[in-house]
Design a protein around this motif. Structure first.
Motif, PDB file in Angstrom:
ATOM      1  N   ALA A  58       0.855  -1.179   0.000  1.00 42.94           N
ATOM      2  CA  ALA A  58       0.000   0.000   0.000  1.00 42.94           C
ATOM      3  C   ALA A  58       0.894   1.233   0.000  1.00 42.94           C
ATOM      4  N   ASN A  59       0.472   2.245  -0.712  1.00 39.31           N
ATOM      5  CA  ASN A  59       1.150   3.544  -0.635  1.00 39.31           C
ATOM      6  C   ASN A  59       0.491   4.323   0.482  1.00 39.31           C
ATOM      7  N   ALA A  60       1.288   4.869   1.386  1.00 38.23           N
ATOM      8  CA  ALA A  60       0.766   5.605   2.526  1.00 38.23           C
ATOM      9  C   ALA A  60       1.418   6.975   2.604  1.00 38.23           C
ATOM     10  N   ASP A  61       0.629   7.974   2.936  1.00 40.59           N
ATOM     11  CA  ASP A  61       1.113   9.344   3.111  1.00 40.59           C
ATOM     12  C   ASP A  61       0.893   9.771   4.552  1.00 40.59           C
ATOM     13  N   ASP A  62       1.937  10.245   5.195  1.00 39.57           N
ATOM     14  CA  ASP A  62       1.827  10.856   6.518  1.00 39.57           C
ATOM     15  C   ASP A  62       0.942  10.066   7.476  1.00 39.57           C
ATOM     16  N   GLY A  63       1.466   9.752   8.620  1.00 39.20           N
ATOM     17  CA  GLY A  63       0.697   9.052   9.634  1.00 39.20           C
ATOM     18  C   GLY A  63       1.617   8.459  10.673  1.00 39.20           C
ATOM     19  N   PHE A  64       1.164   7.361  11.283  1.00 43.15           N
ATOM     20  CA  PHE A  64       1.991   6.714  12.290  1.00 43.15           C
ATOM     21  C   PHE A  64       1.816   5.205  12.237  1.00 43.15           C
ATOM     22  N   LEU A  65       2.759   4.518  12.844  1.00 46.60           N
ATOM     23  CA  LEU A  65       2.776   3.063  12.938  1.00 46.60           C
ATOM     24  C   LEU A  65       2.886   2.721  14.423  1.00 46.60           C
ATOM     25  N   SER A  66       2.042   1.805  14.861  1.00 51.70           N
ATOM     26  CA  SER A  66       2.037   1.383  16.258  1.00 51.70           C
ATOM     27  C   SER A  66       2.188  -0.134  16.319  1.00 51.70           C
ATOM     28  N   VAL A  67       3.045  -0.602  17.225  1.00 51.75           N
ATOM     29  CA  VAL A  67       3.238  -2.036  17.429  1.00 51.75           C
ATOM     30  C   VAL A  67       3.078  -2.334  18.918  1.00 51.75           C
ATOM     31  N   GLU A  68       2.226  -3.317  19.230  1.00 50.44           N
ATOM     32  CA  GLU A  68       2.072  -3.759  20.612  1.00 50.44           C
ATOM     33  C   GLU A  68       1.385  -5.115  20.623  1.00 50.44           C
ATOM     34  N   ASN A  69       1.970  -6.063  21.351  1.00 49.13           N
ATOM     35  CA  ASN A  69       1.408  -7.410  21.510  1.00 49.13           C
ATOM     36  C   ASN A  69       1.062  -8.065  20.170  1.00 49.13           C
ATOM     37  N   ASN A  70       2.007  -8.041  19.224  1.00 50.71           N
ATOM     38  CA  ASN A  70       1.836  -8.632  17.894  1.00 50.71           C
ATOM     39  C   ASN A  70       0.695  -8.013  17.095  1.00 50.71           C
ATOM     40  N   THR A  71       0.332  -6.783  17.433  1.00 55.26           N
ATOM     41  CA  THR A  71      -0.662  -6.030  16.681  1.00 55.26           C
ATOM     42  C   THR A  71       0.024  -4.816  16.077  1.00 55.26           C
ATOM     43  N   VAL A  72      -0.068  -4.706  14.754  1.00 55.02           N
ATOM     44  CA  VAL A  72       0.529  -3.581  14.031  1.00 55.02           C
ATOM     45  C   VAL A  72      -0.614  -2.755  13.449  1.00 55.02           C
ATOM     46  N   THR A  73      -0.649  -1.480  13.813  1.00 55.91           N
ATOM     47  CA  THR A  73      -1.664  -0.574  13.283  1.00 55.91           C
ATOM     48  C   THR A  73      -0.955   0.545  12.544  1.00 55.91           C
ATOM     49  N   ILE A  74      -1.342   0.722  11.282  1.00 54.76           N
ATOM     50  CA  ILE A  74      -0.771   1.784  10.451  1.00 54.76           C
ATOM     51  C   ILE A  74      -1.908   2.731  10.101  1.00 54.76           C
ATOM     52  N   VAL A  75      -1.781   3.960  10.551  1.00 54.45           N
ATOM     53  CA  VAL A  75      -2.806   4.974  10.291  1.00 54.45           C
ATOM     54  C   VAL A  75      -2.165   6.050   9.437  1.00 54.45           C
ATOM     55  N   ALA A  76      -2.752   6.294   8.264  1.00 57.53           N
ATOM     56  CA  ALA A  76      -2.216   7.273   7.330  1.00 57.53           C
ATOM     57  C   ALA A  76      -3.286   8.256   6.905  1.00 57.53           C
ATOM     58  N   ARG A  77      -2.850   9.452   6.552  1.00 60.40           N
ATOM     59  CA  ARG A  77      -3.793  10.444   6.050  1.00 60.40           C
ATOM     60  C   ARG A  77      -4.459   9.918   4.784  1.00 60.40           C
ATOM     61  N   GLN A  78      -3.653   9.370   3.886  1.00 61.49           N
ATOM     62  CA  GLN A  78      -4.155   8.723   2.670  1.00 61.49           C
ATOM     63  C   GLN A  78      -3.396   7.406   2.503  1.00 61.49           C
ATOM     64  N   ALA A  79      -4.111   6.365   2.084  1.00 61.42           N
ATOM     65  CA  ALA A  79      -3.473   5.079   1.798  1.00 61.42           C
ATOM     66  C   ALA A  79      -4.338   4.320   0.803  1.00 61.42           C
ATOM     67  N   GLU A  80      -3.658   3.587  -0.073  1.00 65.00           N
ATOM     68  CA  GLU A  80      -4.379   2.750  -1.046  1.00 65.00           C
ATOM     69  C   GLU A  80      -3.495   1.574  -1.440  1.00 65.00           C
ATOM     70  N   LEU A  81      -4.128   0.437  -1.720  1.00 62.57           N
ATOM     71  CA  LEU A  81      -3.396  -0.744  -2.172  1.00 62.57           C
ATOM     72  C   LEU A  81      -2.851  -0.488  -3.567  1.00 62.57           C
ATOM     73  N   VAL A  82      -1.682  -1.066  -3.837  1.00 60.47           N
ATOM     74  CA  VAL A  82      -1.085  -0.944  -5.176  1.00 60.47           C
ATOM     75  C   VAL A  82      -1.042  -2.297  -5.836  1.00 60.47           C
TER      76      VAL A  82
END
Length: 86
Positions: free
Chosen positions: A62-86
């Motif tokens: 996925a292409n992602a613009d601006d945001g953050f990545l969080s990792v905790e207890n084998n859970t990865v959350t990626i939050v981006a202003r804009q994102a789309e699968l390529v």
């Protein structure tokens, strides 16, 4: 075998979620790879590709613009202003 529970979310919709064996993303500090068992982390995303390797070896990107990545207890959350699968 441990797995990662991954969510890639844009500001207005969920882009992808599921189980994976690895996540690679670009942060403002450089590229980072996340495997099961990774210690907790919060990072600022840089514009670029987020690559998720599924348990079967296939991968999605996925292409992602601006945001953050969080990792905790084998859970990865990626939050981006804009994102789309390529």
């Amino acid at each position: 075998m441990a797995v990662l529970n991954v969510s890639v979310v844009a500001a207005d919709h969920e882009v992808w979620s599921g189980e994976a064996s690895m996540v690679v993303a670009r942060t403002v500090e450089g590229q980072i790879g996340i495997l099961p068992g990774h210690e907790p982390l919060l990072a600022i995303l840089a514009e670029g590709e987020v690559r998720v390797t599924l348990n079967g070896g296939e991968s999605i990107a996925a292409n992602a613009d601006d945001g953050f990545l969080s990792v905790e207890n084998n859970t990865v959350t990626i939050v981006a202003r804009q994102a789309e699968l390529v």
